[in-house]
Design an enzyme around this catalytic site. Structure first.
Site, PDB file in Angstrom:
ATOM      1  N   HIS A 139       0.835  -1.197   0.000  1.00  0.00           N
ATOM      2  CA  HIS A 139       0.000   0.000   0.000  1.00  0.00           C
ATOM      3  C   HIS A 139       0.870   1.247   0.000  1.00  0.00           C
ATOM      4  CE1 HIS A 139       0.556   1.230   4.295  1.00  0.00           C
ATOM      5  NE2 HIS A 139       0.854  -0.053   4.440  1.00  0.00           N
ATOM      6  N   HIS A 141       0.776   5.826  -1.414  1.00  0.00           N
ATOM      7  CA  HIS A 141       0.157   6.899  -2.201  1.00  0.00           C
ATOM      8  C   HIS A 141       0.894   7.028  -3.534  1.00  0.00           C
ATOM      9  CE1 HIS A 141      -2.318   7.909   1.140  1.00  0.00           C
ATOM     10  NE2 HIS A 141      -1.354   8.416   1.884  1.00  0.00           N
TER      11      HIS A 141
END
Length: 349
Positions: A139, A141
């Site tokens: 995970h 951004h």
């Protein structure tokens, strides 16, 4: 002695000559086949060494019969900021040990959302070949990265969440000023700035510029330069294509529980227990922005007139429709029983 041999050769009948010639031909053919086999054996030795040196990914591309889907499962969550991703990820950190999978955070320098070409190659290699980490949930951004460009046999499964664009922008605006309840003592970049979002819009300051909403579209669009051009119709179309063709599931922040429910039903190897943990723990609303004020009606109308909001909202509505479609297909038409399928009419018996 020589005369006797010569006399014998002269006395040989034609049939004897034919037999002798045939024996010579068979002998020569045998020697030629043996020589050819030796040459082939030497030729194939380098090929066998090459086969031994192939990476696991290259072997996997040539044969997939022994591929274990569950134990090689890699889920990639390229989380859009301020969409509730922290709440979701912390459930994964709580359950990774009992569920026996790994969680890895992708931390890109200076919070950049696009990887350089060398880092793209390195990242794809890491995700594909780091077998000790599988099954895994990555995970971070970062924008969507198309693994098919790198000739990878088994691509990761992409998931994501989207949020109403104005809600996301307002949340981010106040987050930069007041932080949240997740790390309340951390001083944020805009700390001390008490201007409300409404006042910011009236004063046309850069922090509330509608261009700041241009984030969900490029996150789904990817690493192309055009993806990051605010207002690009091509970027919106590409984001929609990727959402449908490259993502296993895209949920909405406003229906987080339903998103978790679908993941647990579909990929229990990683997401087993997520539903109960989300419902019963304090992780369902882990990160709440502090001192956030809802925008006024006039501010909402002003923002909704902009092209950026209209395009970002178009993507949100598109994602929501797809999510509702997936929810609906989970159940049979009577809405009381889970959809099932079976195999029948198998031939030959």
């Amino acid at each position: 002695m020589f005369r006797k041999l010569l006399k014998m050769w002269i006395l040989l009948r034609p049939t004897h000559w034919l037999i002798l010639i045939a024996l010579c031909a068979v002998t020569c053919a045998g020697y030629w086949l043996l020589w050819s086999e030796i040459r082939l054996e030497h030729a194939f030795k380098p090929l066998s060494k090459l086969g031994d040196s192939l990476s696991p990914d290259q072997h996997a591309s040539s044969t997939t019969d022994d591929f274990d889907f569950e134990e090689h499962l890699v889920v990639l969550y390229n989380r859009v900021p301020k969409t509730g991703s922290t709440s979701f990820v912390n459930i994964a950190y709580d359950l990774c040990k009992p569920n026996k999978f790994h969680v890895l955070h992708i931390n890109v320098t200076a919070n950049m959302h696009v990887l350089s070409l060398p880092n793209q190659i390195q990242f794809v290699r890491n995700v594909s070949r780091w077998h000790e980490m599988k099954p895994a949930l990555y995970h971070g951004h970062m924008a969507f990265l198309d693994f098919s460009k790198f000739q990878i046999a088994h691509k990761p499964i992409y998931i994501n969440l989207v949020r109403k664009p104005l809600d996301r922008l307002v949340s981010y605006y106040y987050f930069l000023r007041f932080g949240d309840n997740y790390r309340p003592n951390l001083v944020r970049k805009k700390a001390g700035n008490k201007i409300t979002f409404d006042e910011c819009v009236v004063q046309k300051q850069p922090d509330c510029d509608p261009k700041n909403m241009w984030l969900q579209i490029p996150f789904f669009c990817g690493h192309a330069a055009e993806c990051w051009e605010p207002g690009s119709s091509w970027a919106l179309d590409q984001a929609k294509r990727n959402l449908v063709n490259e993502y296993f599931l895209v949920g909405v922040t406003e229906q987080m529980y339903e998103f978790v429910d679908l993941l647990e039903r579909s990929l229990p190897r990683i997401f087993h227990g997520f539903r109960e943990h989300y419902h019963n723990s304090n992780k369902s609303h882990l990160r709440v922005t502090s001192s956030k004020l809802p925008p006024s009606e006039s501010t909402i109308k002003s923002i909704q007139k902009t092209k950026i909001w209209q395009m970002e909202n178009d993507l949100y509505d598109f994602a929501l429709a797809q999510f509702e479609f997936n929810k609906k297909k989970l159940m049979q038409p009577d809405n009381k029983h889970v959809q099932k399928f079976m195999y029948e009419k198998i031939r030959p018996k």
